[in-house]
Design a protein around this motif. Structure first.
Motif, PDB file in Angstrom:
ATOM      1  N   ARG A  99       0.828  -1.208   0.000  1.00 41.53           N
ATOM      2  CA  ARG A  99       0.000   0.000   0.000  1.00 41.53           C
ATOM      3  C   ARG A  99       0.861   1.255   0.000  1.00 41.53           C
ATOM      4  O   ARG A  99       0.596   2.205  -0.730  1.00 41.53           O
ATOM      5  N   ASN A 100       1.908   1.235   0.816  1.00 40.34           N
ATOM      6  CA  ASN A 100       2.818   2.374   0.905  1.00 40.34           C
ATOM      7  C   ASN A 100       3.536   2.609  -0.421  1.00 40.34           C
ATOM      8  O   ASN A 100       3.712   3.758  -0.847  1.00 40.34           O
ATOM      9  N   MET A 101       3.939   1.530  -1.068  1.00 38.78           N
ATOM     10  CA  MET A 101       4.618   1.647  -2.350  1.00 38.78           C
ATOM     11  C   MET A 101       3.676   2.223  -3.412  1.00 38.78           C
ATOM     12  O   MET A 101       4.080   3.007  -4.256  1.00 38.78           O
ATOM     13  N   ARG A 102       2.420   1.831  -3.367  1.00 38.32           N
ATOM     14  CA  ARG A 102       1.437   2.340  -4.337  1.00 38.32           C
ATOM     15  C   ARG A 102       1.173   3.810  -4.142  1.00 38.32           C
ATOM     16  O   ARG A 102       0.936   4.539  -5.085  1.00 38.32           O
ATOM     17  N   HIS A 103       1.195   4.250  -2.864  1.00 42.18           N
ATOM     18  CA  HIS A 103       0.931   5.660  -2.571  1.00 42.18           C
ATOM     19  C   HIS A 103       2.100   6.564  -2.954  1.00 42.18           C
ATOM     20  O   HIS A 103       1.942   7.752  -3.151  1.00 42.18           O
ATOM     21  N   GLU A 104       3.290   5.967  -3.024  1.00 47.15           N
ATOM     22  CA  GLU A 104       4.484   6.773  -3.348  1.00 47.15           C
ATOM     23  C   GLU A 104       4.619   6.931  -4.808  1.00 47.15           C
ATOM     24  O   GLU A 104       4.171   7.325  -5.664  1.00 47.15           O
TER      25      GLU A 104
END
Length: 105
Positions: A100-105
């Motif tokens: 999720r964090n990677m997608r938001h970045e």
């Protein structure tokens, strides 16, 4: 105009960010409560099995001893399995969060 719209968007973004942080905190708190309750349940299941074994010892001592040993073994195996399952669930949550964090970045 444009600055006012950007200000409103920023306020909404800030509000959403705070809500997400609050929800994550609550989720972690509830997950800890669930884990505590699961451990308590395991302990109570083991105590119940032990009580059932103690209750039946008067019938046939050797059979009851074997049953007690078997139940203890099964309780241990079940507890180990549930602990491994909890670890896998935690790893999965971490991977999902990283994704999720990677997608938001």
């Amino acid at each position: 105009s444009v600055e006012a719209e950007l200000g409103a968007i920023f306020k909404e973004y800030d509000k959403l960010t705070r809500n997400i942080a609050d929800f994550n905190h609550e989720r972690k708190k509830y997950e800890q409560q669930v884990q505590t309750l699961m451990r308590d349940k395991q302990l109570l299941d083991k105590q119940l099995a032990d009580y059932k074994v103690k209750d039946g010892i008067g019938k046939d001592g050797q059979t009851m001893t074997l049953r007690k040993e078997f139940r203890q073994l099964m309780a241990t195996v079940k507890a180990e399995h549930e602990q491994a399952l909890e670890k896998e669930m935690e790893k999965r949550r971490q991977v999902e969060n990283e994704l999720r964090n990677m997608r938001h970045e």
